[in-house]
Design an enzyme around this catalytic site. Structure first.
Site, PDB file in Angstrom:
ATOM      1  N   LYS A   9     -30.048   5.367 -11.180  1.00 33.84           N
ATOM      2  CA  LYS A   9     -30.197   5.180  -9.735  1.00 33.84           C
ATOM      3  C   LYS A   9     -29.320   6.184  -8.981  1.00 33.84           C
ATOM      4  O   LYS A   9     -28.450   6.831  -9.591  1.00 33.84           O
ATOM      5  CB  LYS A   9     -29.836   3.727  -9.396  1.00 33.84           C
ATOM      6  CG  LYS A   9     -30.810   2.705 -10.012  1.00 33.84           C
ATOM      7  CD  LYS A   9     -30.419   1.264  -9.685  1.00 33.84           C
ATOM      8  CE  LYS A   9     -31.450   0.272 -10.200  1.00 33.84           C
ATOM      9  NZ  LYS A   9     -31.068  -1.144  -9.902  1.00 33.84           N
ATOM     10  N   TYR A  49     -40.878  -1.866  -6.644  1.00 30.84           N
ATOM     11  CA  TYR A  49     -40.195  -3.167  -6.555  1.00 30.84           C
ATOM     12  C   TYR A  49     -41.047  -4.213  -5.831  1.00 30.84           C
ATOM     13  O   TYR A  49     -40.510  -5.121  -5.207  1.00 30.84           O
ATOM     14  CB  TYR A  49     -38.844  -2.993  -5.846  1.00 30.84           C
ATOM     15  CG  TYR A  49     -37.725  -2.473  -6.728  1.00 30.84           C
ATOM     16  CD1 TYR A  49     -37.377  -3.118  -7.928  1.00 30.84           C
ATOM     17  CD2 TYR A  49     -36.974  -1.363  -6.364  1.00 30.84           C
ATOM     18  CE1 TYR A  49     -36.334  -2.652  -8.728  1.00 30.84           C
ATOM     19  CE2 TYR A  49     -35.934  -0.886  -7.171  1.00 30.84           C
ATOM     20  CZ  TYR A  49     -35.616  -1.548  -8.341  1.00 30.84           C
ATOM     21  OH  TYR A  49     -34.580  -1.096  -9.134  1.00 30.84           O
ATOM     22  N   ASN A 112     -25.846  -0.939  -9.144  1.00 30.61           N
ATOM     23  CA  ASN A 112     -25.727  -1.195 -10.588  1.00 30.61           C
ATOM     24  C   ASN A 112     -26.244  -0.059 -11.476  1.00 30.61           C
ATOM     25  O   ASN A 112     -26.588  -0.267 -12.632  1.00 30.61           O
ATOM     26  CB  ASN A 112     -26.336  -2.565 -10.952  1.00 30.61           C
ATOM     27  CG  ASN A 112     -27.813  -2.667 -10.642  1.00 30.61           C
ATOM     28  OD1 ASN A 112     -28.397  -1.726 -10.101  1.00 30.61           O
ATOM     29  ND2 ASN A 112     -28.427  -3.779 -10.981  1.00 30.61           N
ATOM     30  N   HIS A 115     -31.811   1.413 -13.959  1.00 32.17           N
ATOM     31  CA  HIS A 115     -32.974   0.522 -13.966  1.00 32.17           C
ATOM     32  C   HIS A 115     -33.642   0.576 -15.333  1.00 32.17           C
ATOM     33  O   HIS A 115     -33.697   1.634 -15.950  1.00 32.17           O
ATOM     34  CB  HIS A 115     -34.007   0.952 -12.916  1.00 32.17           C
ATOM     35  CG  HIS A 115     -35.364   0.347 -13.156  1.00 32.17           C
ATOM     36  ND1 HIS A 115     -35.686  -0.927 -12.743  1.00 32.17           N
ATOM     37  CD2 HIS A 115     -36.447   0.814 -13.818  1.00 32.17           C
ATOM     38  CE1 HIS A 115     -36.928  -1.200 -13.137  1.00 32.17           C
ATOM     39  NE2 HIS A 115     -37.413  -0.164 -13.798  1.00 32.17           N
ATOM     40  N   GLU A 126     -44.867   0.960 -14.532  1.00 24.89           N
ATOM     41  CA  GLU A 126     -43.823   1.815 -13.961  1.00 24.89           C
ATOM     42  C   GLU A 126     -43.963   3.266 -14.455  1.00 24.89           C
ATOM     43  O   GLU A 126     -43.807   4.204 -13.671  1.00 24.89           O
ATOM     44  CB  GLU A 126     -42.436   1.248 -14.298  1.00 24.89           C
ATOM     45  CG  GLU A 126     -42.183  -0.059 -13.536  1.00 24.89           C
ATOM     46  CD  GLU A 126     -40.903  -0.783 -13.941  1.00 24.89           C
ATOM     47  OE1 GLU A 126     -40.150  -0.267 -14.792  1.00 24.89           O
ATOM     48  OE2 GLU A 126     -40.664  -1.876 -13.397  1.00 24.89           O
TER      49      GLU A 126
HETATM   50  P1  GTP Z   1     -33.817  -3.259 -12.282  1.00 28.25           P
HETATM   51  O1  GTP Z   1     -33.669  -2.706 -13.654  1.00 28.25           O
HETATM   52  O2  GTP Z   1     -33.266  -2.361 -11.210  1.00 28.25           O
HETATM   53  O3  GTP Z   1     -35.239  -3.719 -11.990  1.00 28.25           O
HETATM   54  O4  GTP Z   1     -32.869  -4.534 -12.258  1.00 28.25           O
HETATM   55  P2  GTP Z   1     -33.136  -5.948 -12.933  1.00 28.25           P
HETATM   56  O5  GTP Z   1     -34.488  -5.988 -13.562  1.00 28.25           O
HETATM   57  O6  GTP Z   1     -31.965  -6.228 -13.802  1.00 28.25           O
HETATM   58  O7  GTP Z   1     -33.091  -6.930 -11.693  1.00 28.25           O
HETATM   59  P3  GTP Z   1     -34.272  -7.242 -10.626  1.00 28.25           P
HETATM   60  O8  GTP Z   1     -35.525  -6.532 -10.996  1.00 28.25           O
HETATM   61  O9  GTP Z   1     -34.311  -8.700 -10.433  1.00 28.25           O
HETATM   62  O10 GTP Z   1     -33.676  -6.592  -9.311  1.00 28.25           O
HETATM   63  C1  GTP Z   1     -33.855  -5.227  -9.024  1.00 28.25           C
HETATM   64  C2  GTP Z   1     -32.594  -4.678  -8.412  1.00 28.25           C
HETATM   65  O11 GTP Z   1     -32.383  -5.297  -7.152  1.00 28.25           O
HETATM   66  C3  GTP Z   1     -31.321  -4.947  -9.200  1.00 28.25           C
HETATM   67  O12 GTP Z   1     -31.076  -4.027 -10.228  1.00 28.25           O
HETATM   68  C4  GTP Z   1     -30.267  -4.836  -8.108  1.00 28.25           C
HETATM   69  O13 GTP Z   1     -29.949  -3.464  -7.829  1.00 28.25           O
HETATM   70  C5  GTP Z   1     -30.997  -5.418  -6.905  1.00 28.25           C
HETATM   71  N1  GTP Z   1     -30.653  -6.831  -6.765  1.00 28.25           N
HETATM   72  C6  GTP Z   1     -31.075  -7.870  -7.536  1.00 28.25           C
HETATM   73  N2  GTP Z   1     -30.547  -9.022  -7.105  1.00 28.25           N
HETATM   74  C7  GTP Z   1     -29.767  -8.699  -6.043  1.00 28.25           C
HETATM   75  C8  GTP Z   1     -28.954  -9.446  -5.158  1.00 28.25           C
HETATM   76  O14 GTP Z   1     -28.819 -10.668  -5.264  1.00 28.25           O
HETATM   77  N3  GTP Z   1     -28.303  -8.748  -4.168  1.00 28.25           N
HETATM   78  C9  GTP Z   1     -28.422  -7.400  -4.037  1.00 28.25           C
HETATM   79  N4  GTP Z   1     -27.763  -6.780  -3.060  1.00 28.25           N
HETATM   80  N5  GTP Z   1     -29.175  -6.668  -4.850  1.00 28.25           N
HETATM   81  C10 GTP Z   1     -29.842  -7.298  -5.842  1.00 28.25           C
HETATM   82 MG    MG Z   2     -36.216  -5.421 -12.578  1.00 29.53          MG
END
Ligand code: GTP
Ligand code: MG
Length: 151
Positions: A9, A49, A112, A115, A126
């Site tokens: 990212k 997303y 974080n 991805h 994707e």
């Molecule tokens: P990705 O690999 O980025 O898809 O992450 P993930 O699969 O572990 O988590 P998810 O798909 O549920 O969420 C996508 C992204 O949204 C996360 O990696 C975070 O950067 C962001 N995100 C998820 N939950 C939160 C939250 O509660 N607060 C905030 N600020 N960001 C969040």
């Molecule tokens: Mg995800």
């Protein structure tokens, strides 16, 4: 073989973590099939997303992910979707185990650094969203027979 979509990212790119993140996938034995730097558009990220569009953090997530270059990659290997997620660590870095990318390099869930696709079918979607077929290389790694007992 299975493929997954992994991205560094914008915060990971800015913090110089492309190399360390690639190193972990390479060292594990996975094979890089595609890589590019791209600053994704809002429309592209809203597609990427789309499952999260109703979340309160969605606008911030789209702004963050579009704030600079992302290093987009396709990695290949046995069970790479699930194992790739394990290499990344839990979504919230405060819950990510040390030894994972997020557990070693991040603190805030909104920053974080990486991805990874969460399932084989989302990986396919994707990869098709981020890459043209001709951008993905099919090649045999010279290490293959030293990494897998059986093809
Ligand atoms: P990705 O690999 O980025 O898809 O992450 P993930 O699969 O572990 O988590 P998810 O798909 O549920 O969420 C996508 C992204 O949204 C996360 O990696 C975070 O950067 C962001 N995100 C998820 N939950 C939160 C939250 O509660 N607060 C905030 N600020 N960001 C969040
Ligand atoms: Mg995800």
């Amino acid at each position: 073989t299975e493929q997954t979509f992994i991205a560094v990212k914008p915060d990971g790119v800015q913090r110089g973590l492309i190399g360390p993140i690639i190193s972990r996938f390479e060292a594990r034995g996975f094979k890089l099939a595609a890589i590019k730097l791209v600053t994704p558009t809002k429309e592209h990220l809203e597609k990427h997303y789309e499952d999260l569009s109703s979340k309160p953090f969605f606008p911030g997530l789209i702004a963050y992910m579009g704030s600079g270059p992302v290093c987009a990659m396709v990695w290949e290997g046995r069970d790479v979707v699930k194992t790739g997620r394990a290499i990344l660590g839990a979504t919230n870095p405060l819950a990510s185990a040390p030894g994972t990318i997020r557990g070693d390099y991040a603190i805030d869930v909104g920053r974080n650094v990486c991805h990874g696709s969460d399932a084989v079918d989302s990986a396919k979607k994707e990869i098709a969203l981020w890459f043209k077929p001709e951008e993905i290389q099919s090649w045999k790694s010279a290490q293959f027979d030293w990494i897998y007992e059986k093809p």
